[in-house]
Design an enzyme around this catalytic site. Structure first.
Site, PDB file in Angstrom:
ATOM      1  N   ARG A  89     -54.827  57.533 100.276  1.00  0.00           N
ATOM      2  CA  ARG A  89     -53.431  57.929 100.480  1.00  0.00           C
ATOM      3  C   ARG A  89     -52.509  56.782 100.100  1.00  0.00           C
ATOM      4  NH1 ARG A  89     -53.788  62.336 104.568  1.00  0.00           N
ATOM      5  NH2 ARG A  89     -51.675  62.652 103.884  1.00  0.00           N
ATOM      6  N   LYS A  94     -45.921  52.071  98.245  1.00  0.00           N
ATOM      7  CA  LYS A  94     -46.039  53.440  98.780  1.00  0.00           C
ATOM      8  C   LYS A  94     -44.798  53.801  99.595  1.00  0.00           C
ATOM      9  CE  LYS A  94     -48.532  55.563 102.691  1.00  0.00           C
ATOM     10  NZ  LYS A  94     -47.671  55.152 103.797  1.00  0.00           N
ATOM     11  N   ASN A  95     -44.455  52.953 100.565  1.00  0.00           N
ATOM     12  CA  ASN A  95     -43.376  53.339 101.474  1.00  0.00           C
ATOM     13  C   ASN A  95     -42.012  53.332 100.795  1.00  0.00           C
ATOM     14  OD1 ASN A  95     -45.185  53.827 103.483  1.00  0.00           O
ATOM     15  ND2 ASN A  95     -44.885  51.885 104.559  1.00  0.00           N
ATOM     16  N   ARG A 115     -45.207  58.992 118.210  1.00  0.00           N
ATOM     17  CA  ARG A 115     -44.339  58.634 117.083  1.00  0.00           C
ATOM     18  C   ARG A 115     -43.088  59.506 117.124  1.00  0.00           C
ATOM     19  NH1 ARG A 115     -47.757  57.259 111.752  1.00  0.00           N
ATOM     20  NH2 ARG A 115     -45.822  56.195 111.309  1.00  0.00           N
ATOM     21  N   PRO A 116     -42.187  59.179 118.049  1.00  0.00           N
ATOM     22  CA  PRO A 116     -41.000  60.009 118.214  1.00  0.00           C
ATOM     23  C   PRO A 116     -40.044  59.876 117.028  1.00  0.00           C
ATOM     24  CG  PRO A 116     -40.843  58.044 119.577  1.00  0.00           C
ATOM     25  CD  PRO A 116     -42.192  58.008 118.922  1.00  0.00           C
ATOM     26  N   ILE A 117     -39.142  60.866 116.879  1.00  0.00           N
ATOM     27  CA  ILE A 117     -38.084  60.730 115.869  1.00  0.00           C
ATOM     28  C   ILE A 117     -36.711  60.852 116.537  1.00  0.00           C
ATOM     29  CG2 ILE A 117     -39.472  61.476 113.880  1.00  0.00           C
ATOM     30  CD1 ILE A 117     -37.897  64.193 114.115  1.00  0.00           C
ATOM     31  N   ASP A 168     -48.614  47.058 109.416  1.00  0.00           N
ATOM     32  CA  ASP A 168     -49.527  47.733 108.484  1.00  0.00           C
ATOM     33  C   ASP A 168     -50.575  46.781 107.896  1.00  0.00           C
ATOM     34  OD1 ASP A 168     -48.245  50.057 109.043  1.00  0.00           O
ATOM     35  OD2 ASP A 168     -47.254  50.275 107.113  1.00  0.00           O
ATOM     36  N   CYS A 225     -50.314  59.238 111.422  1.00  0.00           N
ATOM     37  CA  CYS A 225     -51.492  58.617 112.007  1.00  0.00           C
ATOM     38  C   CYS A 225     -51.350  58.588 113.513  1.00  0.00           C
ATOM     39  CB  CYS A 225     -51.626  57.181 111.524  1.00  0.00           C
ATOM     40  SG  CYS A 225     -52.384  57.072 109.944  1.00  0.00           S
TER      41      CYS A 225
HETATM   42  C1  UD1 Z   1     -42.905  53.111 108.891  1.00  0.00           C
HETATM   43  C2  UD1 Z   1     -44.095  53.083 107.949  1.00  0.00           C
HETATM   44  C3  UD1 Z   1     -45.369  52.724 108.707  1.00  0.00           C
HETATM   45  C4  UD1 Z   1     -45.152  51.417 109.478  1.00  0.00           C
HETATM   46  C5  UD1 Z   1     -43.882  51.461 110.326  1.00  0.00           C
HETATM   47  C6  UD1 Z   1     -43.550  50.114 110.969  1.00  0.00           C
HETATM   48  C7  UD1 Z   1     -43.501  54.733 106.257  1.00  0.00           C
HETATM   49  C8  UD1 Z   1     -43.772  56.066 105.669  1.00  0.00           C
HETATM   50  N1  UD1 Z   1     -44.250  54.389 107.332  1.00  0.00           N
HETATM   51  O1  UD1 Z   1     -43.177  54.125 109.856  1.00  0.00           O
HETATM   52  O2  UD1 Z   1     -46.418  52.578 107.773  1.00  0.00           O
HETATM   53  O3  UD1 Z   1     -46.269  51.193 110.327  1.00  0.00           O
HETATM   54  O4  UD1 Z   1     -42.761  51.835 109.522  1.00  0.00           O
HETATM   55  O5  UD1 Z   1     -43.402  49.141 109.983  1.00  0.00           O
HETATM   56  O6  UD1 Z   1     -42.687  53.973 105.764  1.00  0.00           O
HETATM   57  N2  UD1 Z   1     -39.541  54.757 117.214  1.00  0.00           N
HETATM   58  C9  UD1 Z   1     -38.919  55.410 118.261  1.00  0.00           C
HETATM   59  N3  UD1 Z   1     -38.063  56.437 117.952  1.00  0.00           N
HETATM   60  C10 UD1 Z   1     -37.799  56.821 116.666  1.00  0.00           C
HETATM   61  C11 UD1 Z   1     -38.438  56.125 115.616  1.00  0.00           C
HETATM   62  C12 UD1 Z   1     -39.309  55.096 115.934  1.00  0.00           C
HETATM   63  O7  UD1 Z   1     -39.141  55.102 119.436  1.00  0.00           O
HETATM   64  O8  UD1 Z   1     -37.015  57.757 116.461  1.00  0.00           O
HETATM   65  C13 UD1 Z   1     -40.476  53.653 117.532  1.00  0.00           C
HETATM   66  C14 UD1 Z   1     -41.907  53.980 117.114  1.00  0.00           C
HETATM   67  O9  UD1 Z   1     -42.590  54.692 118.099  1.00  0.00           O
HETATM   68  C15 UD1 Z   1     -42.481  52.606 116.857  1.00  0.00           C
HETATM   69  C16 UD1 Z   1     -41.276  51.796 116.362  1.00  0.00           C
HETATM   70  O10 UD1 Z   1     -40.119  52.541 116.736  1.00  0.00           O
HETATM   71  O11 UD1 Z   1     -42.942  52.032 118.052  1.00  0.00           O
HETATM   72  C17 UD1 Z   1     -41.241  51.579 114.872  1.00  0.00           C
HETATM   73  O12 UD1 Z   1     -41.370  52.809 114.187  1.00  0.00           O
HETATM   74  P1  UD1 Z   1     -40.728  53.050 112.739  1.00  0.00           P
HETATM   75  O13 UD1 Z   1     -40.268  51.756 112.175  1.00  0.00           O
HETATM   76  O14 UD1 Z   1     -39.752  54.160 112.850  1.00  0.00           O
HETATM   77  O15 UD1 Z   1     -41.992  53.570 111.917  1.00  0.00           O
HETATM   78  P2  UD1 Z   1     -42.009  54.668 110.804  1.00  0.00           P
HETATM   79  O16 UD1 Z   1     -40.728  54.648 110.040  1.00  0.00           O
HETATM   80  O17 UD1 Z   1     -42.489  55.970 111.349  1.00  0.00           O
END
Ligand code: UD1
Length: 447
Positions: free
Chosen positions: A415, A32-33, A132-134, A323, A127
Site C-alpha cells: 500500500r 504516499k501521504n 482514529r476520530p475525525i 510512521d 489501521c
Molecule cells: C496521518 C497519516 C498517518 C500518520 C499520522 C500522524 C495520512 C493518510 N496518514 O494520519 O500515516 O501516522 O498522520 O503523523 O497522511 N485526532 C483526533 N481527532 C481528529 C483527528 C486526529 O483526536 O479529528 C488524533 C488522533 O487520534 C491521533 C492524533 O490526533 O492521536 C494525530 O492524528 P492525525 O495527525 O490526524 O493522523 P491522520 O491524519 O489520520
C-alpha cells in the site's frame, strides 16, 4: 503495479532470506501521504492539472479510482505522471467500499465541500492502532458553516455536509492533526473570506498540498508553521504541472534496512532535512550518516564498534515520525543495551511487537512505552504484517535475520512502498512474493 492493484483484496506473503548486507544505491519514490492529499486537492481545480512523481502504490490507485467514481477524468501519461481533469465531476457522493479502503478518503470531505459546498462521504477506514476520530475535521467544517458536521448527524456511517455558503473561520485544533489540517485547508481554499488554522500540523506533506494548491491559484500562507492563513478564492484556474515531494517514510525505512544489515547504501531523491529526526538518532547510536544535497549514505565505519541504545519519542513534525516508529524499534534491537520507544501520537501502535518477538526480539511494552532489550539476534520466522509500517519493520528485521522469514499479509506493505521487491533486490536482498497459507485472509487496512 497493475498486477498488485488488480489483486487487491487477495493476500500474499514476502519470503525473505536474510543475513545479507544491503549495498548500493536506491531512489526514493514520491510521498504516499503527500500524493493522497494532492490528488484529493486536484478535484477542486477548475481546469486540468498534471501531477509528476506520483508513487505507483496501491493507495494512490485507490484514491484515483475514488476520484474517477466522482466523475473525474484521470489519464496516466507514464507510470508516475497523471493528467487530472475534474471538470467532468458530476456527484458529491462517495460511499462505496473504496472509501473504507484508505484513510485518506476523508480528504474528499474538504475537497468536495470546497468545490461545491456539498459532500456525502462514508467514514474512512484505517489501521487499527487506536481510535482514529475525525472530530477535529468535523469541527473545522462546522466552524466554516457546514451543516451535518456533528456526530449526531452522521447517518449509517455517512457524513452529509452542506454549506451555503462555506465561509472562512478561525479554527483552533485541540490536537495537532495532519488530516484535520489538510481537510480544513482544502475547504478554506474556496470558502468566502479568510480562514486561520491555529495549532496546525507542520508535516512536509502539508506544505506539499499547500504548494500544489497555491500553484493552482489558491492563497495559502504559513503552511509548515503552526498558523496557516487562507484567503478563499472563487476559482482555482489550474493548468499547471506539479511534482510530488519524496517519501520521508520510505526513505527512513531504507535507511534503517541499510543500518540493521550492516550495509552501505546511498539513498537518492530525498530531502535530508525531512530525515533529521532519524538521522540524528542513528548518529547517536553510532551509525554513519553522510548527507548530500538530495541523498543520504548510511553505513558503519567498523562493524565491530558498539551500537549505543537510545530513547525515542514520536511526535508531530519536526518531531520523530510515528510512521517510522515500528522500523525504528527494529533498529533499536541492534543496540547493545536497553532502549526506549515512547509512542506519543497513537494509542496502540505496538501490535507488531509479538511478531518481532517470534523473530527473537526482547521487547516489553507498557501502555505507550516499549523497552527494547538489545542486542537481539533475529532469526527467520512466519510473521504477520499487522499494518503497513509494521510490515515494513518486519521486512527490516527479516533482512537482518539468519534464515528465511515469511511475512504474511504483505499486500499491506505494498500500500505504501513502491516496487519494494525490485528495490531491495537491487541492493542484494533475496525477497520474493509468494502465495501463502489460506488462514491468512483478513481484510486490508491502511495507515
Ligand atoms: C496521518 C497519516 C498517518 C500518520 C499520522 C500522524 C495520512 C493518510 N496518514 O494520519 O500515516 O501516522 O498522520 O503523523 O497522511 N485526532 C483526533 N481527532 C481528529 C483527528 C486526529 O483526536 O479529528 C488524533 C488522533 O487520534 C491521533 C492524533 O490526533 O492521536 C494525530 O492524528 P492525525 O495527525 O490526524 O493522523 P491522520 O491524519 O489520520
Amino acid at each position: 503495479m497493475e498486477d498488485i492493484f488488480n489483486g487487491a483484496g487477495k493476500n500474499y506473503a514476502y519470503e525473505i532470506k536474510g543475513g545479507v548486507s544491503l549495498k548500493g544505491d536506491i531512489d526514493i519514490s514520491g510521498s504516499k501521504n503527500a500524493a493522497l492529499g494532492v490528488i484529493a486537492a486536484s478535484i477542486m481545480v477548475d481546469g486540468v492539472c498534471t501531477l509528476e512523481n506520483v508513487p505507483d502504490i496501491v493507495d494512490v490507485h485507490v484514491m484515483f479510482d475514488l476520484c474517477r467514481s466522482l466523475g473525474a477524468t484521470i489519464d496516466a501519461i507514464d507510470e508516475h505522471t497523471y493528467r487530472i481533469d475534474p471538470t467532468t465531476i458530476n456527484t458529491y457522493k462517495a460511499s462505496g467500499p473504496l472509501v473504507s479502503r484508505i484513510r485518506a478518503s476523508y480528504y474528499l470531505m474538504g475537497a468536495l465541500l470546497g468545490r461545491g459546498g456539498k459532500a456525502s462521504i462514508r467514514l474512512p477506514g484505517g489501521c487499527n492502532f487506536g481510535t482514529r476520530p475525525i472530530d477535529l475535521h468535523l469541527k473545522a467544517f462546522q466552524l466554516m458553516g457546514a451543516k451535518g458536521a456533528t456526530p449526531a448527524e452522521i447517518n449509517s456511517g455517512i457524513v452529509n455536509l452542506e454549506a451555503n455558503p462555506l465561509h472562512g473561520a478561525r479554527i483552533y485544533l485541540d490536537i495537532v492533526s495532519v488530516g484535520a489540517t489538510i481537510n480544513a485547508m482544502l475547504a478554506a481554499c474556496k470558502a468566502q473570506g479568510q480562514t486561520e488554522i491555529i495549532n496546525a500540523a507542520k508535516e512536509p506533506h502539508i506544505v506539499d498540498v499547500a504548494n500544489f494548491l497555491n500553484s493552482m491559484g489558491a492563497r495559502i500562507k504559513g503552511a509548515g508553521t503552526d498558523t496557516i492563513k487562507i484567503t478563499g478564492v472563487p476559482v482555482l484556474p489550474g493548468n499547471f504541472t506539479y511534482s510530488i515531494i519524496p517519501d520521508q517514510i520510505e526513505a527512513g525505512t531504507y535507511m534503517i534496512a541499510a543500518a540493521v544489515t550492516n550495509g552501505d547504501v546511498t539513498i537518492h531523491n530525498l530531502i535530508p532535512t525531512h530525515m533529521e529526526p532519524l538521522s540524528d538518532k542513528m548518529r547517536e547510536m553510532g551509525y554513519q550518516i553522510e548527507e548530500g544535497d538530495e541523498s543520504i549514505r548510511v553505513y558503519r565505519a567498523n562493524c565491530e564498534d558498539t551500537i549505543y541504545p537510545t530513547s525515542v519519542k514520536t511526535s508531530p513534525y519536526p518531531g520523530f515520525p510515528t510512521d517510522l516508529q515500528p522500523q525504528t524499534v527494529v533498529l533499536l534491537c541492534s543496540a547493545d543495551g536497553q532502549s526506549r520507544m515512547h509512542e506519543n501520537v497513537w494509542q496502540n501502535r505496538f501490535q507488531y511487537v509479538p511478531e518481532l518477538a517470534k523473530m527473537g526480539a526482547n521487547i516489553n511494552v507498557y501502555e505507550r512505552i516499549a523497552w527494547i532489550n538489545g542486542k537481539s539476534s533475529f532469526r527467520g520466522a512466519i510473521v504477520e504484517a499487522t499494518d503497513l509500517r509494521a510490515g515494513a519493520a518486519l521486512v527490516c528485521a527479516a533482512l537482518e535475520a539468519e534464515g528465511t522469514t515469511y511475512i504474511m499479509n504483505a499486500q499491506r506493505i505494498d500500500r505504501g512502498y513502491e516496487h519494494i521487491v525490485r528495490k531491495l533486490t537491487a541492493l542484494g536482498a533475496t525477497i520474493t512474493r509468494v502465495n501463502h497459507a489460506p488462514e491468512y485472509n483478513e481484510e486490508d487496512t491502511e495507515a
